[in-house]
Design a protein around this motif. Structure first.
Motif, PDB file in Angstrom:
ATOM      1  N   ASN A   1      -8.698  27.896 -25.655  1.00 15.11           N
ATOM      2  CA  ASN A   1      -7.998  26.865 -24.883  1.00 15.11           C
ATOM      3  C   ASN A   1      -7.692  25.634 -25.729  1.00 15.11           C
ATOM      4  N   GLU A   2      -8.596  25.285 -26.631  1.00 13.05           N
ATOM      5  CA  GLU A   2      -8.358  24.157 -27.536  1.00 13.05           C
ATOM      6  C   GLU A   2      -7.196  24.470 -28.483  1.00 13.05           C
ATOM      7  N   ARG A   3      -7.156  25.693 -28.996  1.00 12.54           N
ATOM      8  CA  ARG A   3      -6.074  26.091 -29.896  1.00 12.54           C
ATOM      9  C   ARG A   3      -4.730  26.090 -29.171  1.00 12.54           C
ATOM     10  N   ILE A   4      -4.723  26.515 -27.915  1.00  7.91           N
ATOM     11  CA  ILE A   4      -3.492  26.507 -27.117  1.00  7.91           C
ATOM     12  C   ILE A   4      -3.018  25.068 -26.912  1.00  7.91           C
ATOM     13  N   ALA A   5      -3.931  24.173 -26.561  1.00  7.56           N
ATOM     14  CA  ALA A   5      -3.575  22.770 -26.332  1.00  7.56           C
ATOM     15  C   ALA A   5      -3.056  22.132 -27.624  1.00  7.56           C
TER      16      ALA A   5
ATOM     17  N   VAL B   1       4.759  29.504 -32.037  1.00  5.96           N
ATOM     18  CA  VAL B   1       3.343  29.263 -32.332  1.00  5.96           C
ATOM     19  C   VAL B   1       2.552  29.094 -31.035  1.00  5.96           C
ATOM     20  N   TYR B   2       3.089  28.324 -30.113  1.00 12.36           N
ATOM     21  CA  TYR B   2       2.420  28.090 -28.839  1.00 12.36           C
ATOM     22  C   TYR B   2       2.225  29.391 -28.060  1.00 12.36           C
ATOM     23  N   PHE B   3       3.305  30.146 -27.902  1.00 13.55           N
ATOM     24  CA  PHE B   3       3.205  31.372 -27.113  1.00 13.55           C
ATOM     25  C   PHE B   3       2.371  32.444 -27.815  1.00 13.55           C
ATOM     26  N   MET B   4       2.334  32.396 -29.124  1.00 13.10           N
ATOM     27  CA  MET B   4       1.466  33.307 -29.875  1.00 13.10           C
ATOM     28  C   MET B   4       0.001  33.010 -29.516  1.00 13.10           C
ATOM     29  N   GLU B   5      -0.353  31.727 -29.444  1.00 11.50           N
ATOM     30  CA  GLU B   5      -1.724  31.342 -29.063  1.00 11.50           C
ATOM     31  C   GLU B   5      -2.015  31.693 -27.608  1.00 11.50           C
ATOM     32  N   VAL B   6      -1.069  31.398 -26.717  1.00 11.96           N
ATOM     33  CA  VAL B   6      -1.256  31.697 -25.292  1.00 11.96           C
ATOM     34  C   VAL B   6      -1.520  33.188 -25.088  1.00 11.96           C
ATOM     35  N   ASN B   7      -0.838  34.021 -25.872  1.00  8.18           N
ATOM     36  CA  ASN B   7      -0.981  35.468 -25.743  1.00  8.18           C
ATOM     37  C   ASN B   7      -2.067  36.052 -26.635  1.00  8.18           C
ATOM     38  N   LYS B   8      -2.863  35.163 -27.241  1.00 12.24           N
ATOM     39  CA  LYS B   8      -4.003  35.562 -28.078  1.00 12.24           C
ATOM     40  C   LYS B   8      -3.591  36.538 -29.183  1.00 12.24           C
ATOM     41  N   MET B   9      -2.483  36.197 -29.825  1.00 12.35           N
ATOM     42  CA  MET B   9      -1.964  37.015 -30.922  1.00 12.35           C
ATOM     43  C   MET B   9      -2.177  36.280 -32.241  1.00 12.35           C
ATOM     44  N   ASP B  10      -2.148  37.027 -33.320  1.00 16.06           N
ATOM     45  CA  ASP B  10      -2.085  36.415 -34.637  1.00 16.06           C
ATOM     46  C   ASP B  10      -0.763  36.832 -35.265  1.00 16.06           C
ATOM     47  N   LEU B  11      -0.526  36.370 -36.485  1.00 18.31           N
ATOM     48  CA  LEU B  11       0.751  36.631 -37.146  1.00 18.31           C
ATOM     49  C   LEU B  11       1.017  38.128 -37.285  1.00 18.31           C
ATOM     50  N   THR B  12       0.014  38.882 -37.678  1.00 20.46           N
ATOM     51  CA  THR B  12       0.178  40.327 -37.879  1.00 20.46           C
ATOM     52  C   THR B  12       0.555  41.033 -36.579  1.00 20.46           C
TER      53      THR B  12
ATOM     54  N   LYS C   1      13.617  39.261 -28.625  1.00 18.05           N
ATOM     55  CA  LYS C   1      12.464  40.004 -29.153  1.00 18.05           C
ATOM     56  C   LYS C   1      11.177  39.215 -28.924  1.00 18.05           C
ATOM     57  N   TYR C   2      11.232  37.915 -29.211  1.00 17.36           N
ATOM     58  CA  TYR C   2      10.058  37.070 -28.970  1.00 17.36           C
ATOM     59  C   TYR C   2       9.763  36.970 -27.475  1.00 17.36           C
ATOM     60  N   ALA C   3      10.794  36.756 -26.672  1.00 14.32           N
ATOM     61  CA  ALA C   3      10.609  36.649 -25.225  1.00 14.32           C
ATOM     62  C   ALA C   3       9.976  37.929 -24.663  1.00 14.32           C
ATOM     63  N   ASP C   4      10.442  39.071 -25.132  1.00 15.91           N
ATOM     64  CA  ASP C   4       9.871  40.346 -24.686  1.00 15.91           C
ATOM     65  C   ASP C   4       8.403  40.471 -25.097  1.00 15.91           C
ATOM     66  N   ALA C   5       8.097  40.068 -26.317  1.00 14.73           N
ATOM     67  CA  ALA C   5       6.713  40.150 -26.808  1.00 14.73           C
ATOM     68  C   ALA C   5       5.787  39.269 -25.982  1.00 14.73           C
ATOM     69  N   PHE C   6       6.291  38.113 -25.562  1.00 13.70           N
ATOM     70  CA  PHE C   6       5.486  37.176 -24.780  1.00 13.70           C
ATOM     71  C   PHE C   6       5.631  37.367 -23.274  1.00 13.70           C
ATOM     72  N   GLU C   7       6.501  38.309 -22.869  1.00 21.99           N
ATOM     73  CA  GLU C   7       6.768  38.606 -21.463  1.00 21.99           C
ATOM     74  C   GLU C   7       7.237  37.369 -20.699  1.00 21.99           C
TER      75      GLU C   7
ATOM     76  N   LYS D   1      12.290  28.640 -25.028  1.00 22.52           N
ATOM     77  CA  LYS D   1      12.907  27.442 -25.618  1.00 22.52           C
ATOM     78  C   LYS D   1      12.354  26.138 -25.036  1.00 22.52           C
ATOM     79  N   ASN D   2      11.858  26.188 -23.803  1.00 25.03           N
ATOM     80  CA  ASN D   2      11.446  24.948 -23.118  1.00 25.03           C
ATOM     81  C   ASN D   2      10.003  25.009 -22.675  1.00 25.03           C
ATOM     82  N   ILE D   3       9.131  24.437 -23.474  1.00 20.83           N
ATOM     83  CA  ILE D   3       7.727  24.334 -23.073  1.00 20.83           C
ATOM     84  C   ILE D   3       7.606  23.175 -22.102  1.00 20.83           C
TER      85      ILE D   3
END
Length: 134
Positions: A54-58, A73-84, A116-122, A129-131
């Motif tokens: 939660n701290e990393r997401i914030a 970067v934000y949505f990657m953290e929200v979805n508990k993903m890493d770069l790989t 592609k990113y939107a699909d990955a993050f559902e 585009k708009n957090i």
């Protein structure tokens, strides 16, 4: 551990009425399965991990709002993903995904890549585009 000594501490699992399957020994010393609602040390470790996530997401959210990184970067953290993991989901090289972490590069992405990113993050491209600033 003997079946009657399996911990039944309150944990994050009990909130959803979920029990964990464990192996224990019965009265004859044979291995058997039993259910546990939790174990305090495991609960503490899990709570610490969730707090760190939660701290990393914030932090990622604030970096996006400050214009330091892109919403990827934000949505990657929200979805508990890493770069790989993210690179494999979107079917791109890691260096290319990392390039999209920069706001100026993200701003030039085509709808095809954004999808592609939107699909990955559902989520939708608009959400990507708009957090929310809440």
């Amino acid at each position: 551990m003997e079946k009657e000594n399996v911990p039944q501490d309150k944990s994050n699992l009990t909130k959803n009425n979920v029990k964990e399957l464990l192996y224990a020994t019965d009265e004859n010393g044979n291995y058997t399965t039993t259910l546990s609602t939790g174990w305090e040390p495991k609960t503490i470790a899990l709570s610490n991990s969730i707090e760190e996530i939660n701290e990393r997401i914030a932090e990622a959210r604030q970096q996006v709002l400050n214009g330091e990184v892109s919403p990827v970067v934000y949505f990657m953290e929200v979805n508990k993903m890493d770069l790989t993991i993210l690179a494999s989901y979107v079917g791109m090289w890691k260096w290319r995904v990392k390039k999209h972490f920069k706001p100026k590069n993200f701003a030039t992405l085509s709808d095809k890549i954004l999808q592609k990113y939107a699909d990955a993050f559902e989520i939708s491209i608009a959400e990507l585009k708009n957090i929310k600033t809440e």
